[in-house]
Design a protein around this motif. Structure first.
Motif, short mmCIF file in Angstrom:
data_model
loop_
_atom_site.label_atom_id
_atom_site.label_comp_id
_atom_site.label_asym_id
_atom_site.label_seq_id
_atom_site.Cartn_x
_atom_site.Cartn_y
_atom_site.Cartn_z
N GLU A 242 41.64 -3.27 -49.84
CA GLU A 242 40.77 -2.30 -50.02
C GLU A 242 40.97 -1.08 -49.14
OE1 GLU A 242 39.31 -1.93 -52.75
OE2 GLU A 242 39.14 -4.03 -53.26
N LEU A 243 40.64 0.26 -49.16
CA LEU A 243 40.68 1.20 -48.37
C LEU A 243 39.50 1.44 -47.27
CD1 LEU A 243 41.79 4.11 -50.83
CD2 LEU A 243 43.30 2.55 -49.78
N VAL A 244 39.64 1.46 -46.27
CA VAL A 244 38.69 1.73 -45.20
C VAL A 244 38.90 3.04 -44.54
CG1 VAL A 244 37.24 0.79 -43.33
CG2 VAL A 244 38.15 -0.83 -45.09
N ALA A 245 38.09 3.99 -44.58
CA ALA A 245 38.24 5.12 -43.37
C ALA A 245 37.71 4.71 -41.99
CB ALA A 245 37.34 6.31 -43.84
N ALA B 163 33.58 5.12 -60.28
CA ALA B 163 33.09 5.33 -58.72
C ALA B 163 32.58 3.93 -57.96
CB ALA B 163 31.91 6.35 -58.74
N ILE B 164 33.30 3.90 -56.60
CA ILE B 164 32.74 2.76 -55.85
C ILE B 164 31.59 3.07 -55.10
CG2 ILE B 164 33.98 1.08 -54.16
CD1 ILE B 164 36.48 2.24 -54.79
N ALA B 165 30.89 1.97 -54.89
CA ALA B 165 29.91 2.28 -53.85
C ALA B 165 30.56 2.19 -52.44
CB ALA B 165 28.49 1.16 -53.98
N THR B 166 30.69 3.29 -51.79
CA THR B 166 31.12 3.32 -50.55
C THR B 166 30.26 2.83 -49.41
OG1 THR B 166 32.38 5.10 -50.94
CG2 THR B 166 32.42 4.83 -48.81
N GLU B 167 30.66 1.75 -48.68
CA GLU B 167 30.01 1.34 -47.73
C GLU B 167 29.99 1.90 -46.21
OE1 GLU B 167 30.56 -3.02 -46.83
OE2 GLU B 167 31.28 -3.11 -49.13
N LEU B 168 28.92 2.23 -45.57
CA LEU B 168 28.85 2.93 -44.16
C LEU B 168 28.92 1.85 -43.53
CD1 LEU B 168 29.08 5.34 -42.61
CD2 LEU B 168 26.68 5.80 -42.99
N LEU B 169 29.89 1.36 -42.36
CA LEU B 169 29.78 0.37 -41.44
C LEU B 169 29.55 0.83 -40.01
CD1 LEU B 169 33.03 -1.35 -42.99
CD2 LEU B 169 30.74 -1.90 -43.61
N LEU C 248 35.16 11.90 -49.80
CA LEU C 248 35.56 10.65 -50.52
C LEU C 248 34.63 9.51 -50.84
CD1 LEU C 248 38.85 9.94 -48.20
CD2 LEU C 248 38.84 11.02 -50.27
N ASN C 249 33.35 10.12 -50.83
CA ASN C 249 32.38 9.23 -51.23
C ASN C 249 32.75 8.45 -52.55
OD1 ASN C 249 29.95 7.43 -51.02
ND2 ASN C 249 28.60 9.22 -51.13
N GLY C 250 32.47 7.46 -53.06
CA GLY C 250 32.78 6.76 -54.39
C GLY C 250 34.12 6.51 -54.65
N LYS C 251 35.01 6.73 -53.68
CA LYS C 251 36.29 6.59 -53.84
C LYS C 251 37.22 5.63 -53.01
CE LYS C 251 37.15 10.94 -56.10
NZ LYS C 251 37.71 12.60 -55.72
N ILE C 252 36.41 5.42 -52.12
CA ILE C 252 36.87 4.48 -51.06
C ILE C 252 35.77 3.18 -50.80
CG2 ILE C 252 38.31 6.24 -49.92
CD1 ILE C 252 36.41 6.14 -47.80
N ALA C 253 36.39 2.16 -50.30
CA ALA C 253 35.49 0.95 -50.33
C ALA C 253 34.51 0.93 -49.15
CB ALA C 253 36.40 -0.32 -50.04
N ALA C 254 35.00 1.48 -47.89
CA ALA C 254 34.19 1.66 -46.74
C ALA C 254 34.41 2.60 -45.97
CB ALA C 254 33.97 0.42 -46.34
N ILE C 255 33.57 3.13 -44.79
CA ILE C 255 33.69 4.03 -43.86
C ILE C 255 33.47 3.34 -42.63
CG2 ILE C 255 32.25 5.69 -44.80
CD1 ILE C 255 33.75 7.67 -42.98
N TYR D 148 39.70 11.05 -38.56
CA TYR D 148 39.55 9.98 -39.15
C TYR D 148 40.89 9.69 -40.03
CZ TYR D 148 34.72 8.75 -37.61
OH TYR D 148 33.67 8.33 -37.03
N GLY D 149 41.18 8.39 -40.43
CA GLY D 149 42.30 8.25 -41.07
C GLY D 149 41.62 7.32 -42.29
N LEU D 150 42.50 7.29 -43.35
CA LEU D 150 42.07 6.64 -44.52
C LEU D 150 43.10 5.32 -44.71
CD1 LEU D 150 40.53 6.00 -46.82
CD2 LEU D 150 41.92 7.40 -48.38
N ALA D 151 42.60 4.28 -44.29
CA ALA D 151 43.58 2.98 -43.95
C ALA D 151 43.54 2.14 -45.07
CB ALA D 151 43.16 2.43 -42.75
N ALA D 152 44.96 1.51 -45.11
CA ALA D 152 45.16 0.72 -46.03
C ALA D 152 46.41 -0.50 -45.55
CB ALA D 152 45.64 0.74 -47.41
#
Ligand code: TXA
Ligand code: MG
Length: 327
Positions: free
Chosen positions: A30-33, A7-13, A165-172, A40-44
């Protein structure tokens, strides 16, 4: 070692400071929603195949389901597509930034990871100011499917993204609620006939008005659009659709269901949990996924939905609901 990614610590931006952080994470692969005007899109970074590959892992999405690439400027079209027909420029000028995805032949250097092995590519210039800022500041194009686990409801708020997707992506990046609420219209410009492959906020009639030629909407095209599966956009609880007349008959005896409706008399005939949708199409579409998420979180065995109007202007709503109800 477990085969599951840790699990990744997903940052809320939050904007505006979160913009720089989102850009830095995307540039680092990294992946950022991110918020778009649709969902919402899951961007890379679309030019980084290793980054794009993470999208499929995070969503649990099959590798042959191609991704839409989001551009910050119309001049980037030539970097991602080739043999661009004049119709593409007409539509881009009329509807970009906005909820329209153009399907074109991909440029040779575009990675097969992005296009699911196809020779075509979906491109769109989104209208959300925060995403446009990220794209323009970074100079990147981003591949971004809707930011939901495979087959689930598309998120229209940051909280809904986190729920899936919490824990699966770097940030939102939190951009508030999406204005449109349903995914973009996809129009295929690679064939003889111009075709709408996914109904969306921009209707076939609006496309025809700009193009001056007829646009067709094929009924079944699961091969042309691999992600276009019959069961999709599904809430966790079983969802069933009924006509207004059926509901008026059945609701007085119904129990333990959650009712979603847009007609007053339907709402008035049930005493249990009732969530109202607007009888007006734009407002209905904006609230639809949010209301389905809400229904999912409430106590109740199943969700009953009043069938929306069967009119061309409601084609996108009816398309999504047919998949959401598919057993
Ligand atoms: O509004 C939208 O379009 C949102 C926001 C985030 O931009 N994105 C979105 O992406 O809905 P996604 O991946 O959830 O849905 C895109 C659909 C999929 O069914 C995919 O198979 C199809 O578009 N698609 C993308 N590129 C394609 C291609 N080259 N050929 C055929 N179908 C394609
Ligand atoms: Mg999707």
């Amino acid at each position: 070692m477990s085969s599951q990614a840790a699990a990744i610590a997903t940052e809320l931006l939050q904007a505006p400071t979160g913009i720089d952080r989102a850009v830095a994470l995307l540039q680092a692969g990294e992946l950022v929603a991110v918020p778009t005007e649709t969902v919402y899109g899951l961007a890379a970074d679309a030019s980084n195949p290793a980054a794009v590959a993470k999208i499929f892992t995070a969503k649990g999405r099959p590798a042959n389901h191609p991704l839409i690439v989001h551009l910050g400027h119309i001049s980037q079209l030539n970097e991602w597509a080739q043999d661009i027909p004049p119709t593409a420029l007409l539509l881009a000028q009329a509807f970009w930034p906005g909820p329209l995805t153009l399907l074109l032949n991909k440029a040779p250097q575009v990675s097969a990871v992005v296009t699911g092995g196809k020779q075509t590519i979906g491109l769109r210039l989104p209208a959300h100011p925060l995403l446009l800022q990220i794209l323009q500041q970074s100079g990147l194009a981003v591949a971004a499917p809707s930011a939901n686990p495979y087959k689930k409801l598309s998120p229209t708020s940051a909280e809904q993204v986190l729920a899936g997707l919490n824990g699966k992506i770097a940030a939102i990046l939190d951009g508030g609620d999406c204005q449109v609420g349903l995914e973009s219209t996809i129009v295929d410009l690679t064939g003889e006939q111009i075709q709408v492959l996914r109904a969306g906020p921009i209707s076939a009639a609006e496309l025809e008005a700009v193009l001056g030629v007829p646009v067709t909407t094929p009924q079944s095209h699961n091969v042309a659009v691999p992600g276009n599966v019959k069961a999709h956009y599904q809430p966790g609880k079983p969802l069933q659709m009924f006509s207004r007349a059926e509901l008026l008959r059945q609701l007085p005896a119904a129990d333990d269901i959650i009712l979603l409706c847009h007609s007053d008399d339907v709402a008035n005939s049930y005493r249990g949990i009732t969530l109202r949708l607007s009888p007006e199409k734009t407002a209905y579409a904006r609230a639809l996924y949010r209301t389905l998420f809400q229904a999912d979180s409430l106590a109740g065995r199943q969700i009953w939905l009043e069938q929306p109007p069967q009119e061309p202007a409601w084609a996108d709503v009816n398309d999504r609901l047919a998949r959401a109800c598919h057993q």
